[in-house]
Design a protein around this motif. Structure first.
Motif, short mmCIF file in Angstrom:
data_model
loop_
_atom_site.label_atom_id
_atom_site.label_comp_id
_atom_site.label_asym_id
_atom_site.label_seq_id
_atom_site.Cartn_x
_atom_site.Cartn_y
_atom_site.Cartn_z
N PRO A 31 6.65 9.24 -1.06
CA PRO A 31 5.52 8.31 -1.06
C PRO A 31 4.77 8.34 0.27
N GLY A 34 -1.36 9.11 2.60
CA GLY A 34 -2.33 10.17 2.85
C GLY A 34 -2.61 10.37 4.32
N GLY A 39 4.46 15.20 10.20
CA GLY A 39 5.58 14.32 9.83
C GLY A 39 5.73 14.22 8.32
N HIS A 40 4.60 13.99 7.63
CA HIS A 40 4.65 13.94 6.16
C HIS A 40 5.13 15.28 5.59
N LEU A 43 8.72 15.84 5.43
CA LEU A 43 9.39 15.15 4.31
C LEU A 43 9.30 16.00 3.04
N TYR A 74 -8.67 2.74 7.31
CA TYR A 74 -7.52 3.66 7.25
C TYR A 74 -8.01 5.04 6.82
N VAL A 148 12.25 10.79 -0.26
CA VAL A 148 12.43 11.01 1.18
C VAL A 148 11.51 10.05 1.94
N GLY A 150 10.63 8.55 6.09
CA GLY A 150 10.80 8.90 7.50
C GLY A 150 11.48 7.80 8.30
N GLN A 156 11.41 0.04 7.46
CA GLN A 156 11.00 0.31 6.07
C GLN A 156 12.06 1.11 5.33
P1 AMP Z 1 2.70 6.67 5.63
O1 AMP Z 1 1.72 7.63 5.05
O2 AMP Z 1 2.40 6.29 7.05
O3 AMP Z 1 2.96 5.48 4.74
O4 AMP Z 1 4.08 7.44 5.71
C1 AMP Z 1 4.63 8.05 4.57
C2 AMP Z 1 6.01 8.52 4.89
O5 AMP Z 1 5.96 9.45 5.97
C3 AMP Z 1 6.95 7.39 5.36
O6 AMP Z 1 8.25 7.61 4.81
C4 AMP Z 1 6.95 7.56 6.85
O7 AMP Z 1 8.12 7.07 7.47
C5 AMP Z 1 6.86 9.06 6.97
N1 AMP Z 1 6.39 9.45 8.30
C6 AMP Z 1 5.28 9.02 8.92
N2 AMP Z 1 5.18 9.56 10.15
C7 AMP Z 1 6.27 10.36 10.30
C8 AMP Z 1 6.77 11.18 11.36
N3 AMP Z 1 6.12 11.31 12.52
N4 AMP Z 1 7.92 11.86 11.17
C9 AMP Z 1 8.60 11.75 9.98
N5 AMP Z 1 8.19 10.98 8.95
C10 AMP Z 1 7.04 10.30 9.11
#
Ligand code: AMP
Length: 283
Positions: A31, A34, A39-40, A43, A74, A148, A150, A156
């Protein structure tokens, strides 16, 4: 690489995942909101190690934003996100509109206790209700075998584990390490809001947290170490510190020196709020 299938309806998502599962394929979900960064993508890679098919949702979830927060600004960049998903080998992008997720008359909220108490909730009281509600919906819509999340959003991750345990959602939750830039700054879609000078300050966030965690492991007094960390963040240029706190790593209850812990923090640079966390090894 093949183009990912793009669907924006729950019906189409369900039918594709059902076909895969009937064919005996394991399905992982990632999830996201966007504005995808490395980082995404990390995952997605982990998802593809754990399953034959990877579904990525892209949905800027309005229920996890407070009225004064950055919902409208955003970053949204679907075409670029789909390119990145294709390159990473994701199989399906689920890109629902707000009306698909929250049709007129929607009236349910999921509220998780335990690890959602304190920290983020002290400053964003409705945030985890929004997260838990949308994650529960995504899991019921896609019915993945695993998902998965992060460690970047550490609280969270703990809340999602609690949600699945308490509601018997049959989804294995996999935590993924935080991806950082060369200076240790945790990648975040919100880093795009930062100017050059703010980026320099933001890059000190992880350094101060790591130093604080090391001092705790080396037996520093907890309250003194938290004060020192907050002062160091202010000296580095952060304008407001929401919290710096040491917690037990699974329950997020009080930190105990002889158990693994987590140091979590949230701080403001101008109008941008950054969060980060690091491990506190047991001593
Ligand atoms: P978000 O789009 O910010 O809601 O993040 C979506 C997923 O990506 C969540 O599980 C976050 O924890 C993960 N995430 C965001 N930034 C990172 C990062 N730098 N390293 C690893 N996972 C990340």
């Amino acid at each position: 690489m093949n183009e990912p299938i793009v669907v924006d309806s729950v019906t189409a998502l369900r039918s594709q995942v059902r076909d895969w599962r009937r064919a005996g394929l394991r399905v992982a979900m990632v999830p996201t909101m966007g504005a995808l960064h490395d980082g995404h993508i990390s995952l997605v890679r982990i998802a593809l190690e754990r399953a034959e098919r990877c579904v990525v949702s892209i949905f800027v979830n309005p229920t996890q934003f407070a009225p004064a927060e950055d919902l409208d600004k955003y970053p949204r960049q679907l075409a670029r996100d789909l390119d990145r998903l294709r390159d990473a080998g994701a199989h399906l992008a689920f890109t629902p509109g707000v009306g698909e997720m929250y049709p007129a008359g929607f009236a349910t909220k999921i509220s998780v206790g335990g690890p959602s108490r304190g920290l983020e909730t002290d400053f964003r009281p409705n945030f985890f209700d929004g997260v838990a509600t949308v994650v529960a919906k995504l899991f019921l819509q896609a019915a993945p075998d695993c998902a998965v999340f992060g460690e970047k959003d550490y609280q969270q991750l703990c809340v999602v584990r609690q949600l699945c345990r308490d509601l018997d959602l049959p989804v294995e939750i996999i935590g993924a390490p935080t991806v950082r830039d060369a200076h240790g700054l945790a990648m975040s879609s919100r880093n795009a809001y930062l100017g050059e000078a703010e980026l320099d300050i933001a890059r000190k966030f992880n350094v101060i947290l790591r130093q604080t965690a090391a001092s705790l492991t080396a037996k520093a007094d907890e309250a003194g170490a938290m004060d020192a960390a907050a002062n160091a963040l202010v000296s580095a240029g952060f304008q407001k510190i929401d919290y710096v706190a040491a917690r037990a790593s699974v329950t997020l209850g009080p930190w105990q020196r002889h158990r693994d812990g987590r140091l979590l923090a949230a701080a403001w640079l101008g109008t941008t709020r950054l969060i980060d966390n690091v491990e506190i090894p047991a001593s």
